[in-house]
Design a protein around this motif. Structure first.
Motif, PDB file in Angstrom:
ATOM      1  N   UNK A   1       0.831  -1.191   0.000  1.00  0.00           N
ATOM      2  CA  UNK A   1       0.000   0.000   0.000  1.00  0.00           C
ATOM      3  C   UNK A   1       0.878   1.258   0.000  1.00  0.00           C
ATOM      4  N   UNK A   2       1.944   1.211   0.825  1.00  0.00           N
ATOM      5  CA  UNK A   2       2.859   2.351   0.868  1.00  0.00           C
ATOM      6  C   UNK A   2       3.487   2.575  -0.499  1.00  0.00           C
ATOM      7  N   UNK A   3       3.867   1.472  -1.156  1.00  0.00           N
ATOM      8  CA  UNK A   3       4.499   1.587  -2.465  1.00  0.00           C
ATOM      9  C   UNK A   3       3.540   2.212  -3.471  1.00  0.00           C
ATOM     10  N   UNK A   4       2.280   1.824  -3.439  1.00  0.00           N
ATOM     11  CA  UNK A   4       1.288   2.410  -4.353  1.00  0.00           C
ATOM     12  C   UNK A   4       1.126   3.898  -4.095  1.00  0.00           C
ATOM     13  N   UNK A   5       1.094   4.285  -2.827  1.00  0.00           N
ATOM     14  CA  UNK A   5       0.991   5.708  -2.498  1.00  0.00           C
ATOM     15  C   UNK A   5       2.227   6.455  -2.980  1.00  0.00           C
ATOM     16  N   UNK A   6       3.395   5.845  -2.787  1.00  0.00           N
ATOM     17  CA  UNK A   6       4.650   6.457  -3.219  1.00  0.00           C
ATOM     18  C   UNK A   6       4.669   6.654  -4.725  1.00  0.00           C
ATOM     19  N   UNK A   7       4.276   5.635  -5.481  1.00  0.00           N
ATOM     20  CA  UNK A   7       4.250   5.736  -6.947  1.00  0.00           C
ATOM     21  C   UNK A   7       3.242   6.789  -7.384  1.00  0.00           C
ATOM     22  N   UNK A   8       2.095   6.847  -6.717  1.00  0.00           N
ATOM     23  CA  UNK A   8       1.092   7.846  -7.064  1.00  0.00           C
ATOM     24  C   UNK A   8       1.618   9.260  -6.832  1.00  0.00           C
ATOM     25  N   UNK A   9       2.252   9.491  -5.699  1.00  0.00           N
ATOM     26  CA  UNK A   9       2.802  10.821  -5.399  1.00  0.00           C
ATOM     27  C   UNK A   9       3.919  11.155  -6.376  1.00  0.00           C
ATOM     28  N   UNK A  10       4.754  10.177  -6.717  1.00  0.00           N
ATOM     29  CA  UNK A  10       5.836  10.404  -7.679  1.00  0.00           C
ATOM     30  C   UNK A  10       5.273  10.770  -9.053  1.00  0.00           C
ATOM     31  N   UNK A  11       4.255  10.062  -9.505  1.00  0.00           N
ATOM     32  CA  UNK A  11       3.622  10.373 -10.790  1.00  0.00           C
ATOM     33  C   UNK A  11       2.965  11.751 -10.756  1.00  0.00           C
ATOM     34  N   UNK A  12       2.330  12.077  -9.643  1.00  0.00           N
ATOM     35  CA  UNK A  12       1.703  13.389  -9.497  1.00  0.00           C
ATOM     36  C   UNK A  12       2.746  14.496  -9.575  1.00  0.00           C
ATOM     37  N   UNK A  13       3.884  14.290  -8.930  1.00  0.00           N
ATOM     38  CA  UNK A  13       4.954  15.289  -8.984  1.00  0.00           C
ATOM     39  C   UNK A  13       5.485  15.454 -10.414  1.00  0.00           C
ATOM     40  N   UNK A  14       5.653  14.338 -11.114  1.00  0.00           N
ATOM     41  CA  UNK A  14       6.152  14.383 -12.487  1.00  0.00           C
ATOM     42  C   UNK A  14       5.191  15.167 -13.386  1.00  0.00           C
ATOM     43  N   UNK A  15       3.903  14.875 -13.268  1.00  0.00           N
ATOM     44  CA  UNK A  15       2.900  15.585 -14.072  1.00  0.00           C
ATOM     45  C   UNK A  15       2.873  17.062 -13.685  1.00  0.00           C
ATOM     46  N   UNK A  16       3.037  17.347 -12.400  1.00  0.00           N
ATOM     47  CA  UNK A  16       3.049  18.744 -11.941  1.00  0.00           C
ATOM     48  C   UNK A  16       4.237  19.508 -12.529  1.00  0.00           C
ATOM     49  N   UNK A  17       5.390  18.865 -12.606  1.00  0.00           N
ATOM     50  CA  UNK A  17       6.564  19.518 -13.191  1.00  0.00           C
ATOM     51  C   UNK A  17       6.324  19.808 -14.671  1.00  0.00           C
ATOM     52  N   UNK A  18       5.776  18.835 -15.400  1.00  0.00           N
ATOM     53  CA  UNK A  18       5.479  19.065 -16.817  1.00  0.00           C
ATOM     54  C   UNK A  18       4.455  20.186 -17.000  1.00  0.00           C
ATOM     55  N   UNK A  19       3.429  20.208 -16.142  1.00  0.00           N
ATOM     56  CA  UNK A  19       2.427  21.265 -16.216  1.00  0.00           C
ATOM     57  C   UNK A  19       3.059  22.625 -15.928  1.00  0.00           C
ATOM     58  N   UNK A  20       3.925  22.684 -14.930  1.00  0.00           N
ATOM     59  CA  UNK A  20       4.598  23.935 -14.596  1.00  0.00           C
ATOM     60  C   UNK A  20       5.485  24.428 -15.729  1.00  0.00           C
ATOM     61  N   UNK A  21       6.172  23.503 -16.391  1.00  0.00           N
ATOM     62  CA  UNK A  21       7.019  23.887 -17.530  1.00  0.00           C
ATOM     63  C   UNK A  21       6.156  24.441 -18.665  1.00  0.00           C
ATOM     64  N   UNK A  22       5.004  23.816 -18.885  1.00  0.00           N
ATOM     65  CA  UNK A  22       4.097  24.294 -19.928  1.00  0.00           C
ATOM     66  C   UNK A  22       3.581  25.690 -19.588  1.00  0.00           C
ATOM     67  N   UNK A  23       3.226  25.912 -18.334  1.00  0.00           N
ATOM     68  CA  UNK A  23       2.742  27.220 -17.918  1.00  0.00           C
ATOM     69  C   UNK A  23       3.836  28.278 -18.039  1.00  0.00           C
ATOM     70  N   UNK A  24       5.069  27.921 -17.714  1.00  0.00           N
ATOM     71  CA  UNK A  24       6.188  28.849 -17.855  1.00  0.00           C
ATOM     72  C   UNK A  24       6.403  29.207 -19.317  1.00  0.00           C
ATOM     73  N   UNK A  25       6.275  28.232 -20.206  1.00  0.00           N
ATOM     74  CA  UNK A  25       6.429  28.475 -21.641  1.00  0.00           C
ATOM     75  C   UNK A  25       5.360  29.452 -22.139  1.00  0.00           C
ATOM     76  N   UNK A  26       4.134  29.223 -21.718  1.00  0.00           N
ATOM     77  CA  UNK A  26       3.053  30.122 -22.129  1.00  0.00           C
ATOM     78  C   UNK A  26       3.253  31.509 -21.538  1.00  0.00           C
TER      79      UNK A  26
END
Length: 110
Positions: A1-26
């Motif tokens: 369960x901890x591993x699933x939460x960890x992977x979910x948070x890691x994926x969320x952070x990755x998507x957040x970084x990509x979203x932030x880069x897109x917003x910075x570009x715009x």
């Protein structure tokens, strides 16, 4: 369960970084007042005429075919990576340690 939460948070952070880069570009485009084609979008998803989804991350096209070719190439090389083997052993050790701790805690609770 901890591993699933960890992977979910890691994926969320990755998507957040990509979203932030897109917003910075715009934001850069709006600040300059014109669109510069030298700046690539952080994440570009499009569907082609054949119905396949095309993905580009930081201007580099990604496809499942490319990933499969790279995987086959790595398997052909069969190179020994010292750090990879140490990492695998470390991961096995941490996993067994975590399992022992969890078993100990569950035995104490029961």
């Amino acid at each position: 369960m901890f591993f699933l939460k960890f992977v979910f948070v890691l994926a969320l952070m990755f998507v957040s970084v990509l979203f932030g880069m897109q917003q910075a570009n715009e934001g850069i485009d709006r600040m300059k007042g014109f669109e510069d084609h030298n700046f690539k979008e952080a994440l570009h998803v499009a569907e082609n005429d054949g119905g396949q989804v095309e993905l580009a991350v930081l201007g580099t096209d990604i496809s499942s075919h490319d990933i499969q070719e790279k995987k086959a190439k790595l398997e052909e090389m069969k190179a020994y990576n010292f750090f990879s083997s140490i990492g695998k052993k470390l991961a096995e050790g941490v996993s067994s340690f975590a399992n022992k701790i969890i078993e100990l805690i569950t035995n104490l609770i029961q």
